[in-house]
Design a protein around this motif. Structure first.
Motif, PDB file in Angstrom:
ATOM      1  N   ALA A   1      -5.416   1.944   1.346  1.00  0.00           N
ATOM      2  CA  ALA A   1      -5.265   1.601  -0.071  1.00  0.00           C
ATOM      3  C   ALA A   1      -6.116   2.508  -0.952  1.00  0.00           C
ATOM      4  CB  ALA A   1      -5.639   0.136  -0.293  1.00  0.00           C
ATOM      5  N   ILE A   2      -7.331   2.791  -0.525  1.00  0.00           N
ATOM      6  CA  ILE A   2      -8.217   3.669  -1.298  1.00  0.00           C
ATOM      7  C   ILE A   2      -7.643   5.090  -1.353  1.00  0.00           C
ATOM      8  CG2 ILE A   2     -10.492   4.783  -1.317  1.00  0.00           C
ATOM      9  CD1 ILE A   2     -11.544   2.062  -0.140  1.00  0.00           C
ATOM     10  N   ALA A   3      -7.159   5.586  -0.215  1.00  0.00           N
ATOM     11  CA  ALA A   3      -6.574   6.935  -0.176  1.00  0.00           C
ATOM     12  C   ALA A   3      -5.336   7.010  -1.067  1.00  0.00           C
ATOM     13  CB  ALA A   3      -6.232   7.314   1.264  1.00  0.00           C
TER      14      ALA A   3
ATOM     15  N   ALA B   1      -6.408   7.106  -4.711  1.00  0.00           N
ATOM     16  CA  ALA B   1      -6.962   8.420  -5.059  1.00  0.00           C
ATOM     17  C   ALA B   1      -5.837   9.436  -5.279  1.00  0.00           C
ATOM     18  CB  ALA B   1      -7.909   8.901  -3.965  1.00  0.00           C
ATOM     19  N   ARG B   2      -4.799   9.382  -4.429  1.00  0.00           N
ATOM     20  CA  ARG B   2      -3.656  10.284  -4.608  1.00  0.00           C
ATOM     21  C   ARG B   2      -2.927   9.971  -5.914  1.00  0.00           C
ATOM     22  NH1 ARG B   2      -3.110   9.155   0.745  1.00  0.00           N
ATOM     23  NH2 ARG B   2      -1.346   7.752   0.404  1.00  0.00           N
ATOM     24  N   ALA B   3      -2.733   8.690  -6.188  1.00  0.00           N
ATOM     25  CA  ALA B   3      -2.027   8.286  -7.407  1.00  0.00           C
ATOM     26  C   ALA B   3      -2.801   8.713  -8.645  1.00  0.00           C
ATOM     27  CB  ALA B   3      -1.806   6.776  -7.414  1.00  0.00           C
ATOM     28  N   PHE B   4      -4.109   8.663  -8.584  1.00  0.00           N
ATOM     29  CA  PHE B   4      -4.937   9.057  -9.726  1.00  0.00           C
ATOM     30  C   PHE B   4      -4.707  10.516 -10.098  1.00  0.00           C
ATOM     31  CE2 PHE B   4      -9.003  10.688 -11.455  1.00  0.00           C
ATOM     32  CZ  PHE B   4      -8.940  10.045 -12.676  1.00  0.00           C
ATOM     33  N   GLN B   5      -4.447  11.356  -9.113  1.00  0.00           N
ATOM     34  CA  GLN B   5      -4.201  12.776  -9.402  1.00  0.00           C
ATOM     35  C   GLN B   5      -2.968  12.949 -10.284  1.00  0.00           C
ATOM     36  OE1 GLN B   5      -6.498  15.061  -8.768  1.00  0.00           O
ATOM     37  NE2 GLN B   5      -7.612  13.297  -7.961  1.00  0.00           N
ATOM     38  N   THR B   6      -2.019  12.029 -10.196  1.00  0.00           N
ATOM     39  CA  THR B   6      -0.823  12.058 -11.052  1.00  0.00           C
ATOM     40  C   THR B   6      -1.094  11.381 -12.390  1.00  0.00           C
ATOM     41  OG1 THR B   6       0.624  12.039  -9.123  1.00  0.00           O
ATOM     42  CG2 THR B   6       1.595  11.355 -11.214  1.00  0.00           C
TER      43      THR B   6
ATOM     44  N   ILE C   1       0.849  -1.189   0.000  1.00  0.00           N
ATOM     45  CA  ILE C   1       0.000   0.000   0.000  1.00  0.00           C
ATOM     46  C   ILE C   1       0.884   1.238   0.000  1.00  0.00           C
ATOM     47  CG2 ILE C   1      -1.767   1.307   1.255  1.00  0.00           C
ATOM     48  CD1 ILE C   1      -2.636  -1.367   2.536  1.00  0.00           C
ATOM     49  N   ASP C   2       0.640   2.112  -0.940  1.00  0.00           N
ATOM     50  CA  ASP C   2       1.338   3.398  -1.014  1.00  0.00           C
ATOM     51  C   ASP C   2       2.863   3.223  -1.074  1.00  0.00           C
ATOM     52  OD1 ASP C   2       1.274   6.123  -1.325  1.00  0.00           O
ATOM     53  OD2 ASP C   2       1.104   6.572   0.812  1.00  0.00           O
ATOM     54  N   GLY C   3       3.291   2.208  -1.828  1.00  0.00           N
ATOM     55  CA  GLY C   3       4.719   1.988  -2.031  1.00  0.00           C
ATOM     56  C   GLY C   3       5.436   1.278  -0.901  1.00  0.00           C
TER      57      GLY C   3
END
Length: 88
Positions: A47-49, A52-57, A11-13
């Protein structure tokens, strides 16, 4: 068989463990071959958060940039096919 593996969430790298785990057994012998972290509410929210952050990139990337990432992922999966086969 090899010694049992322990699998965590990614999750988140980062690899993230959870309080709850379940065992995986080889169906033909019943031998324990691994344990897997079971996601709880905290892991799912993280994981959802992260997604969502990755989608912004990724939403700002061109089609060719996204295609390059998918091609690299495909190559990585092919290179680890023996590992995936063993896990399945």
């Amino acid at each position: 068989m090899t010694s049992p593996q322990s699998y965590q969430h990614f999750i988140d790298g980062k690899f993230v463990d959870s309080r709850d785990h379940y065992e995986i057994h080889y169906p033909y012998t019943g031998e324990k071959i691994g344990t897997v972290a079971r996601a709880g509410e905290a892991e799912m929210e993280a994981a959802i958060a992260s997604a969502a952050r990755a989608f912004q990139t990724t939403r700002r990337m061109t089609r060719s940039q996204r295609a390059e990432i998918l091609a690299a992922t495909s190559r990585g999966a092919s290179e680890r096919s023996v590992e995936f086969t063993r896990a399945i």
